[in-house]
Write an enzyme that holds these catalytic residues in place. Structure first.
Site, PDB file in Angstrom:
ATOM      1  N   CYS A 115      33.196  37.806  40.703  1.00 41.92           N
ATOM      2  CA  CYS A 115      34.564  37.040  39.988  1.00 41.92           C
ATOM      3  C   CYS A 115      34.134  35.733  39.419  1.00 41.92           C
ATOM      4  O   CYS A 115      34.964  34.986  38.907  1.00 41.92           O
ATOM      5  CB  CYS A 115      35.439  36.856  41.182  1.00 41.92           C
ATOM      6  SG  CYS A 115      35.965  38.767  41.750  1.00 41.92           S
ATOM      7  N   HIS A 256      40.041  31.324  40.178  1.00 42.18           N
ATOM      8  CA  HIS A 256      40.135  32.648  40.147  1.00 42.18           C
ATOM      9  C   HIS A 256      41.196  33.432  40.734  1.00 42.18           C
ATOM     10  O   HIS A 256      41.716  32.814  41.815  1.00 42.18           O
ATOM     11  CB  HIS A 256      38.717  33.003  40.650  1.00 42.18           C
ATOM     12  CG  HIS A 256      38.593  34.598  40.935  1.00 42.18           C
ATOM     13  ND1 HIS A 256      38.750  35.605  39.904  1.00 42.18           N
ATOM     14  CD2 HIS A 256      38.466  35.251  42.067  1.00 42.18           C
ATOM     15  CE1 HIS A 256      38.863  36.679  40.507  1.00 42.18           C
ATOM     16  NE2 HIS A 256      38.509  36.898  41.761  1.00 42.18           N
ATOM     17  N   ASN A 286      43.567  41.077  40.448  1.00 39.23           N
ATOM     18  CA  ASN A 286      42.149  40.439  40.461  1.00 39.23           C
ATOM     19  C   ASN A 286      41.514  41.140  39.713  1.00 39.23           C
ATOM     20  O   ASN A 286      41.177  42.462  39.655  1.00 39.23           O
ATOM     21  CB  ASN A 286      41.453  40.421  41.904  1.00 39.23           C
ATOM     22  CG  ASN A 286      40.169  40.009  41.956  1.00 39.23           C
ATOM     23  OD1 ASN A 286      39.723  39.668  40.770  1.00 39.23           O
ATOM     24  ND2 ASN A 286      39.634  39.726  43.147  1.00 39.23           N
TER      25      ASN A 286
HETATM   26  N1  ACO Z   1      49.120  48.306  52.705  1.00 40.28           N
HETATM   27  C1  ACO Z   1      49.494  48.214  54.004  1.00 40.28           C
HETATM   28  N2  ACO Z   1      48.539  47.881  54.943  1.00 40.28           N
HETATM   29  C2  ACO Z   1      47.351  47.410  54.707  1.00 40.28           C
HETATM   30  C3  ACO Z   1      46.645  47.350  53.427  1.00 40.28           C
HETATM   31  C4  ACO Z   1      47.806  47.760  52.302  1.00 40.28           C
HETATM   32  N3  ACO Z   1      47.394  47.709  51.076  1.00 40.28           N
HETATM   33  N4  ACO Z   1      45.480  46.981  53.452  1.00 40.28           N
HETATM   34  C5  ACO Z   1      44.999  46.843  54.662  1.00 40.28           C
HETATM   35  N5  ACO Z   1      46.416  46.935  55.404  1.00 40.28           N
HETATM   36  C6  ACO Z   1      46.337  46.930  56.894  1.00 40.28           C
HETATM   37  C7  ACO Z   1      45.249  46.795  57.650  1.00 40.28           C
HETATM   38  O1  ACO Z   1      44.764  48.313  57.756  1.00 40.28           O
HETATM   39  C8  ACO Z   1      45.257  46.089  58.861  1.00 40.28           C
HETATM   40  O2  ACO Z   1      46.007  47.146  59.810  1.00 40.28           O
HETATM   41  P1  ACO Z   1      45.697  46.915  61.346  1.00 40.28           P
HETATM   42  O3  ACO Z   1      46.066  45.687  61.775  1.00 40.28           O
HETATM   43  O4  ACO Z   1      46.430  48.053  61.864  1.00 40.28           O
HETATM   44  O5  ACO Z   1      44.054  47.250  61.562  1.00 40.28           O
HETATM   45  C9  ACO Z   1      46.318  45.082  58.353  1.00 40.28           C
HETATM   46  O6  ACO Z   1      47.083  45.366  57.204  1.00 40.28           O
HETATM   47  C10 ACO Z   1      45.819  43.717  58.212  1.00 40.28           C
HETATM   48  O7  ACO Z   1      44.537  43.957  57.329  1.00 40.28           O
HETATM   49  P2  ACO Z   1      43.637  42.680  57.137  1.00 40.28           P
HETATM   50  O8  ACO Z   1      42.672  42.924  56.223  1.00 40.28           O
HETATM   51  O9  ACO Z   1      43.439  41.637  58.395  1.00 40.28           O
HETATM   52  O10 ACO Z   1      44.768  41.743  56.165  1.00 40.28           O
HETATM   53  P3  ACO Z   1      44.742  40.540  55.563  1.00 40.28           P
HETATM   54  O11 ACO Z   1      45.837  39.458  56.055  1.00 40.28           O
HETATM   55  O12 ACO Z   1      43.181  39.978  55.701  1.00 40.28           O
HETATM   56  O13 ACO Z   1      44.645  40.561  53.830  1.00 40.28           O
HETATM   57  C11 ACO Z   1      43.483  41.075  51.958  1.00 40.28           C
HETATM   58  C12 ACO Z   1      43.805  41.615  53.371  1.00 40.28           C
HETATM   59  C13 ACO Z   1      44.648  40.785  51.196  1.00 40.28           C
HETATM   60  C14 ACO Z   1      42.386  41.876  51.299  1.00 40.28           C
HETATM   61  C15 ACO Z   1      42.842  39.489  52.096  1.00 40.28           C
HETATM   62  O14 ACO Z   1      42.088  39.559  53.298  1.00 40.28           O
HETATM   63  C16 ACO Z   1      42.283  38.928  51.085  1.00 40.28           C
HETATM   64  O15 ACO Z   1      42.878  38.700  50.021  1.00 40.28           O
HETATM   65  N6  ACO Z   1      41.039  38.703  50.968  1.00 40.28           N
HETATM   66  C17 ACO Z   1      40.344  38.175  49.997  1.00 40.28           C
HETATM   67  C18 ACO Z   1      39.776  39.280  48.929  1.00 40.28           C
HETATM   68  C19 ACO Z   1      39.286  38.807  47.857  1.00 40.28           C
HETATM   69  O16 ACO Z   1      39.740  37.575  47.395  1.00 40.28           O
HETATM   70  N7  ACO Z   1      38.381  39.229  47.042  1.00 40.28           N
HETATM   71  C20 ACO Z   1      38.011  38.559  45.850  1.00 40.28           C
HETATM   72  C21 ACO Z   1      36.628  38.729  45.384  1.00 40.28           C
HETATM   73  S1  ACO Z   1      36.510  40.293  44.707  1.00 40.28           S
HETATM   74  C22 ACO Z   1      35.045  40.139  43.607  1.00 40.28           C
HETATM   75  O17 ACO Z   1      34.348  39.188  43.629  1.00 40.28           O
HETATM   76  C23 ACO Z   1      34.815  41.566  43.037  1.00 40.28           C
END
Ligand code: ACO
Length: 329
Positions: A115, A256, A286
């Site tokens: 990214c 980003h 993204n």
């Molecule tokens: N819909 C519903 N529930 C979901 C989903 C979904 N799409 N995805 C995950 N959940 C659930 C999980 O299973 C988890 O359930 P549990 O508590 O029963 O285990 C719960 O939601 C919480 O999951 P988390 O992963 O802790 O959620 P978080 O608040 O951290 O959000 C997210 C997840 C959006 C991915 C966040 O962590 C994030 O944005 N991280 C950064 C990602 C990023 O910026 N990537 C960029 C780089 S990409 C690159 O370089 C190619």
């Protein structure tokens, strides 16, 4: 030190595929809801390439537009640098496909910084122009992430979209405007946080890698979240310091576009008002290497950036990598 030739962005282009995929569409594909996606990420829609539409197909459209905006012909391009983690093939480079489709006659190569790809590639293009080696460089960020997403994995498939952006980097005509500084960083000890583990020389494609889904993008989301906030904050501070200025001098921050909550946390840490941060993650999701350049393109098109403004591009991504560029518009 002031370079002999300052580099500047003379023309911008962007290309987003036509096929819209909404959160409501995703509700029918995996166990998720529009509400979860919007509140956790800010994303509402993303666009997906057609079957057979590759990274070079998207990239070449962005390049054509950037050249048109710069009032330059493909024959005047001296180098093409393509940032992508979803290349047409492992080799030859996507840059070579773009060179041929454009009808340019020049050097061409790919680089992968996930990214952070566009700010990284822009710094490389800046170096070529500043050194005097080339006067006209096309810097491209293009991704067809939909080809590397496990559409059954709700934790990743809701986050990404396809798209491309390009900038023509040339010598600045005046002493004031252009790319004033760039800053690059990496930490390979955290490579496991974000990767496509299969298909390379470490895990060559086999029945096992396919069965294990190793050819799909894998991410430890919450870990990436924390590093993203920290590294973007540090990269913005570093790049603006290199120009002898402070965070308060930034007129427009182009980060980003991974997650709205990450951007709110970065704004809080930098003490920058949200009005100065350009955000379009809700429309496109993204798009990895394409995110920052498409955001810059949209910001300019919407009149958010005016002549003389201090603009900072900042990104983080797999590698881990992070990068920033300070551009005086
Ligand atoms: N819909 C519903 N529930 C979901 C989903 C979904 N799409 N995805 C995950 N959940 C659930 C999980 O299973 C988890 O359930 P549990 O508590 O029963 O285990 C719960 O939601 C919480 O999951 P988390 O992963 O802790 O959620 P978080 O608040 O951290 O959000 C997210 C997840 C959006 C991915 C966040 O962590 C994030 O944005 N991280 C950064 C990602 C990023 O910026 N990537 C960029 C780089 S990409 C690159 O370089 C190619």
């Amino acid at each position: 030190m002031r370079p002999v030739h300052r580099a500047t962005l003379r023309g911008l282009g962007a290309y987003i595929p036509k096929k819209l995929l909404t959160n409501f569409d995703l509700e029918k594909m995996v166990d998720t809801t529009d509400e979860w996606i919007r509140t956790r990420t800010g994303i509402e829609t993303r666009y997906i390439a057609e079957k057979g539409q590759s990274a070079s197909d998207l990239g070449v459209e962005a390049c054509r537009q950037a050249l048109e905006n710069a009032k330059l012909k493909a024959s005047e391009v001296e180098l093409i640098i393509v940032a992508t983690i979803t290349p047409d093939m492992l080799f030859p480079s996507t840059a070579c496909y773009i060179q041929n489709k454009l009808g340019a006659k020049c050097g061409a190569f790919d680089m992968a910084a996930a990214c952070s790809g566009f700010p990284y590639a822009l710094a490389v293009g800046q170096g070529f122009v500043e050194s005097g080696m080339y006067q006209t460089v096309l810097v491209v960020g293009t991704e067809v992430l939909s080809s590397f997403i496990d559409w059954k994995d709700r934790s990743t498939c809701v986050l990404f979209g396809d798209g491309a952006g390009a900038a023509v980097v040339t010598r600045s005509q005046d002493d004031q405007s252009g790319i004033l500084s760039s800053y690059l960083g990496s930490d390979g000890s955290q490579a496991g946080l974000l990767q496509i583990p299969g298909g390379g020389s470490m895990n060559p494609p086999s029945e096992e890698t396919i069965k294990g889904g190793l050819h799909f993008l894998k991410m430890q989301g919450s870990e990436v979240f924390k590093v993203a906030v920290r590294t973007m904050d540090a990269a913005v501070r570093e790049v603006i310091k290199q120009s002898g200025m402070g965070v308060q001098d930034i007129d427009c921050l182009i980060p980003h576009q991974a997650n709205l909550r990450i951007l709110q946390a970065v704004a809080h840490r930098l003490e920058i008002p949200m009005e100065k941060i350009f955000i379009n993650v809700m429309r496109y999701g993204n798009m990895s290497s394409a995110s920052t350049i498409v955001a810059l393109y949209d910001a300019v098109k919407m009149g958010k950036i005016k002549k003389g403004d201090d603009v900072v591009l900042v990104a983080f991504g797999g590698g881990l990598t992070w990068a920033a560029n300070h551009i005086r518009w």
